[in-house]
Design a protein around this motif. Sequence first.
Motif, short mmCIF file in Angstrom:
data_model
loop_
_atom_site.label_atom_id
_atom_site.label_comp_id
_atom_site.label_asym_id
_atom_site.label_seq_id
_atom_site.Cartn_x
_atom_site.Cartn_y
_atom_site.Cartn_z
N VAL A 48 0.86 -1.18 0.00
CA VAL A 48 0.00 0.00 0.00
C VAL A 48 0.90 1.24 0.00
N PHE A 49 0.75 2.05 -1.02
CA PHE A 49 1.51 3.30 -1.14
C PHE A 49 0.73 4.46 -0.50
N ALA A 50 -0.58 4.45 -0.71
CA ALA A 50 -1.48 5.46 -0.14
C ALA A 50 -2.88 4.86 -0.11
N TYR A 51 -3.73 5.34 0.79
CA TYR A 51 -5.09 4.82 0.87
C TYR A 51 -5.97 5.81 1.62
N THR A 52 -7.26 5.56 1.55
CA THR A 52 -8.22 6.26 2.38
C THR A 52 -9.32 5.28 2.72
N ALA A 68 -7.13 2.38 -2.72
CA ALA A 68 -5.71 2.42 -2.39
C ALA A 68 -4.86 2.51 -3.65
N VAL A 69 -3.71 3.13 -3.50
CA VAL A 69 -2.68 3.11 -4.53
C VAL A 69 -1.71 2.03 -4.11
N ILE A 70 -1.52 1.05 -5.00
CA ILE A 70 -0.67 -0.10 -4.70
C ILE A 70 0.60 -0.02 -5.53
N SER A 82 -6.65 0.67 -6.85
CA SER A 82 -7.57 -0.45 -6.67
C SER A 82 -8.23 -0.31 -5.31
N ASN A 83 -8.58 -1.44 -4.70
CA ASN A 83 -9.16 -1.47 -3.37
C ASN A 83 -8.48 -2.54 -2.55
N VAL A 84 -8.36 -2.30 -1.25
CA VAL A 84 -7.97 -3.33 -0.30
C VAL A 84 -9.28 -3.89 0.24
N VAL A 85 -9.41 -5.21 0.25
CA VAL A 85 -10.66 -5.85 0.67
C VAL A 85 -10.39 -6.98 1.66
N GLY A 86 -11.43 -7.35 2.39
CA GLY A 86 -11.41 -8.56 3.20
C GLY A 86 -10.64 -8.52 4.50
N CYS A 87 -10.35 -7.35 5.01
CA CYS A 87 -9.64 -7.24 6.29
C CYS A 87 -10.25 -6.10 7.09
N GLU A 117 -6.42 -2.54 9.98
CA GLU A 117 -5.17 -3.22 9.63
C GLU A 117 -4.47 -2.59 8.43
N VAL A 118 -5.17 -1.77 7.67
CA VAL A 118 -4.58 -1.18 6.47
C VAL A 118 -3.67 -0.02 6.88
N ALA A 119 -2.47 -0.01 6.33
CA ALA A 119 -1.51 1.06 6.61
C ALA A 119 -0.60 1.22 5.41
#
Length: 146
Positions: free
Chosen positions: A72-76, A95-97, A109-114, A118-120
């Motif tokens: 993960v480079f950046a996210y919200t 998120a920017v991956i 894209s998106n971070v999913v399933g957690c 936990e996303v950082a």
Amino acid sequence: MNDDIAKAPPADLFTLETDMWTEPFWAAARDHRLVVCRCAACGQTRFPPGPYCPACRSQQAEWPELPGTGEVFAYTVVSRSIVPEMDASIPYVPAVIALDGADGCRIISNVVGCPVSEVAVGSAVQVEWEDRADGATIPRFRMRRT
């Protein structure tokens, strides 16, 4: 909210349109392969793909397969829907991956399933494919346990 599980946005709010420069990416995605555009003349990777290499202006392209991992480079975290169709998809984590093996290329894209807590930035992720009823396959990312 911090323990809520990250979801994907609803499929019906997205229509995939491709062209000759993006179709190789989406064709590989349908086969569950993550690829990136690389200039066949100078080796510069680029994403999103486009008609010209930003380094040498060549239109020669190749599509090497990536391992499907990154960080993960950046996210919200989106916790409020702006349209009723999004209500069931809250929270979601755009998120920017930064993609491993892509020489600095990043994908949105998106971070999913957690749990969203936990996303950082710097979290290790692995691609997960969402095969949709309309024939499109979308890359999403899950946390990778190292």
